[in-house]
Design an enzyme around this catalytic site. Structure first.
Site, short mmCIF file in Angstrom:
data_model
loop_
_atom_site.label_atom_id
_atom_site.label_comp_id
_atom_site.label_asym_id
_atom_site.label_seq_id
_atom_site.Cartn_x
_atom_site.Cartn_y
_atom_site.Cartn_z
N LYS A 143 27.84 21.64 64.95
CA LYS A 143 27.16 22.43 63.92
C LYS A 143 28.03 23.60 63.52
O LYS A 143 28.12 24.60 64.23
CB LYS A 143 25.81 22.97 64.44
CG LYS A 143 24.93 23.43 63.30
CD LYS A 143 24.02 24.57 63.66
CE LYS A 143 24.72 25.89 63.76
NZ LYS A 143 25.43 26.34 62.54
N CYS A 162 36.49 38.45 67.27
CA CYS A 162 35.97 38.98 68.53
C CYS A 162 37.08 39.66 69.32
O CYS A 162 36.83 40.46 70.21
CB CYS A 162 35.31 37.87 69.34
SG CYS A 162 36.36 36.44 69.54
N GLU A 203 30.39 45.71 67.91
CA GLU A 203 31.56 45.13 67.25
C GLU A 203 31.55 45.57 65.79
O GLU A 203 30.60 45.27 65.07
CB GLU A 203 31.48 43.60 67.30
CG GLU A 203 31.92 43.01 68.62
CD GLU A 203 32.02 41.49 68.53
OE1 GLU A 203 33.12 40.96 68.70
OE2 GLU A 203 30.99 40.84 68.29
P1 ADP Z 1 27.96 35.58 63.94
O1 ADP Z 1 27.57 37.01 64.11
O2 ADP Z 1 29.39 35.28 64.21
O3 ADP Z 1 27.42 34.94 62.71
P2 ADP Z 1 26.06 34.01 65.41
O4 ADP Z 1 25.94 33.95 66.87
O5 ADP Z 1 24.87 34.45 64.62
O6 ADP Z 1 27.31 34.93 65.18
O7 ADP Z 1 26.51 32.64 64.81
C1 ADP Z 1 27.41 31.78 65.46
C2 ADP Z 1 26.91 30.36 65.35
O8 ADP Z 1 25.67 30.29 66.06
C3 ADP Z 1 26.64 29.89 63.95
O9 ADP Z 1 27.04 28.55 63.84
C4 ADP Z 1 25.14 30.02 63.82
O10 ADP Z 1 24.57 29.12 62.91
C5 ADP Z 1 24.72 29.65 65.23
N1 ADP Z 1 23.36 30.12 65.58
C6 ADP Z 1 22.69 31.19 65.11
N2 ADP Z 1 21.48 31.27 65.67
C7 ADP Z 1 21.37 30.24 66.55
C8 ADP Z 1 20.35 29.78 67.45
N3 ADP Z 1 19.19 30.42 67.58
N4 ADP Z 1 20.62 28.68 68.18
C9 ADP Z 1 21.80 28.05 68.07
N5 ADP Z 1 22.78 28.43 67.24
C10 ADP Z 1 22.58 29.50 66.49
#
Ligand code: ADP
Length: 494
Positions: free
Chosen positions: A182, A292, A389
């Site tokens: 994903k 990061c 960050e």
């Molecule tokens: P960033 O701040 O880099 O966007 P995220 O952790 O929000 O960091 O996003 C990183 C990845 O995690 C993306 O692919 C996002 O779609 C996915 N993501 C966000 N929320 C969830 C969740 N609840 N469960 C699994 N994956 C998630």
């Protein structure tokens, strides 16, 4: 540019499940935008839990056959994919810049870096070793071998749309794991292009299944709780990493977590200031600060503070900001409006707590999510941006030490400040004293240290953090181990 438009027009924008491109079961799509202009680029399938179920079912169904393929054949697929990526650098970079914003030159750099993970793991696929020994009493053989962990969930962020994918897919393919992937919803296009390339390279149907979605909680939650996946490899925020670790507990799944950072960049009194400036420009400005590994807190000894600040603001102030696709652009937009708003809030907070702007700070009018390269000095260690960050082009300088003072107590002071964070991904230090370099790199609470360099990422090196920056390592010789289980067979000696 037309290059990007043509490449995007050729893309498959559906889900990729069991070797077939297919729309989301619901028929839903979402729009991908160019952060430099706000203009829509295309629409891609918006997968749901129903699509997720099919994707994981395909991965599970193909696991046994895939694991039985020869290491050499898996290696050759990765090597072919590496070659195709390198043949298509310009096209992939154009798509990446269009959806994510980084300047074309940086996008090309990422394509080469990302491709290198495939070459690295092509080489590792045929070197999965084991161990063989005899028990102390001489009666039994201990034969240790390695097997693929099974179907893997791969989740990537938007900041390195190609490399974060290849860094996970490479070792999974090499190890013989099937996958559900994903990509981030802000940057699905590079991932879809990569999917096509892997297919062209000969990856069998069902080995890699890709679901794009605006509802990651539902799609990934389906995978995490189904019981069919044996491993999750995630790069993203610490917040989401903790959710996944909680879900992984339900089926005792293997996890690799590359989470947030809060990197200290330490410039000692004896540093070569010009080298430190070169280093901090990379550590701070790579990807417009959206990494990061970005230097989040720049600790500069008072003996070199003025020289460092002057030179840094001259370099930062001279950078050309603009659309990453335009010739000459050195700094592109941030990825979305939320990102520029967050940076603005952090800078305002630092200013309220006594920081001074040396250059930048003025957000321009007009379209696109632009924030200018900015240098702040006299930042209070209590300011929010010391504990968050920044993920933007803001260099925050915190002076330390006493002018002409005792070096040992200065080192103690900066170590205390640098380690005062729940994160522990990377630290950078500049000194010409080998003993000081040794002591500081030993005592910094991080998984990676750059000594007189502002760049630690490399496919040959184990990337990863300690504390709340994560679990496990990607790249290097350890990278493939994350996708392998160990089996020990005991056999009596006749
Ligand atoms: P960033 O701040 O880099 O966007 P995220 O952790 O929000 O960091 O996003 C990183 C990845 O995690 C993306 O692919 C996002 O779609 C996915 N993501 C966000 N929320 C969830 C969740 N609840 N469960 C699994 N994956 C998630």
């Amino acid at each position: 540019t037309t290059d990007a438009a043509q490449a995007i027009a050729r893309l498959h924008t559906d889900l990729f499940i069991d070797g077939q491109w297919r729309p989301a079961a619901s028929g839903a799509t979402f729009t991908v935008e160019n952060p430099a202009t706000g203009a829509p680029l295309t629409v891609v399938a918006d997968g749901s839990a129903d699509d997720a179920r099919l994707a994981l079912a395909a991965a599970a169904a193909h696991q046994a056959d895939w694991a039985a393929t020869s290491p050499r054949s898996r290696s050759e697929i990765l090597y072919r994919a590496y070659q195709i990526i390198m043949d298509r650098v310009d096209e992939i970079a154009a798509v990446m810049t269009a959806e994510m914003g980084k300047p074309l030159a940086e996008a090309k750099g990422e394509v080469a870096y990302g491709a290198e993970f495939f070459r690295w793991f092509a080489e590792e696929a045929v070197r999965i070793g084991g161990d063989h020994t005899v028990t102390g009493d001489g009666n039994n053989r201990v034969v240790v071998s390695k097997q693929p962990v099974g179907p893997c969930i791969l989740i990537t962020p938007w900041n390195f749309p190609l490399a974060m994918g290849t860094r996970k897919i490479g070792p999974a393919v090499a190890a013989g794991c099937t996958m559900v992937f994903k990509p981030a919803e802000l940057t699905p296009l590079t991932a879809l292009l990569l999917t096509d390339i892997l297919r062209e390279a000969g990856l069998p149907d069902g080995v890699l299944n890709v679901v794009t979605t605006t509802d990651p909680g539902a799609v990934v939650g389906e995978w995490m709780t189904s019981g069919d996946a044996r491993k999750v490899s995630f790069t993203g925020s610490t917040e989401v990493g903790k959710i996944l670790l909680g879900q992984a507990a339900g089926t005792v799944m293997r996890t690799s977590m590359e989470l947030g950072g809060n990197a200290p960049f330490i410039v000692c009194a004896d540093a070569d200031v010009d080298r430190a400036i070169d280093g901090v420009m990379v550590a701070k400005m790579r990807n417009m600060g959206q990494a990061c590994t970005a230097a989040n807190r720049i600790f500069v000894h008072r003996d070199v503070l003025d020289a460092f600040t002057d030179k840094l603001s001259a370099r930062m102030g001279g950078l050309v900001v603009g659309d990453g696709a335009a010739v000459g652009t050195q700094v592109g937009p941030l990825v979305e409006q939320k990102a520029t708003d967050k940076v603005t809030t952090l800078v305002d907070d630092a200013l309220e707590r006594g920081a001074r702007i040396v250059c930048g700070g003025e957000r321009p009018d007009g379209p696109g999510h632009f924030y200018p390269p900015t240098v702040l000095t006299d930042v209070d260690p209590a300011a929010d941006l010391m504990h968050t960050e920044i993920f933007g082009p803001v260099a925050a300088i915190i002076p330390f030490g006493t002018a002409g003072g005792d070096a040992k107590s200065d080192d103690d002071e900066v170590l205390r400040l640098a380690n005062d964070t729940p994160w522990g991904l990377v630290g950078y230090l500049y000194t010409q004293d080998i003993d000081r370099a040794d002591r500081l790199s030993t005592d910094l609470q991080v998984g990676m240290v750059g000594v007189n360099t502002g760049l630690v990422s490399n496919p040959a090196a184990p990337f990863g953090g300690i504390k709340q920056s994560g679990l496990g390592r990607e790249g290097g010789r350890l990278g493939i181990e994350e996708f392998l289980d160990i089996k020990y067979v005991s056999r009596p000696i006749a």
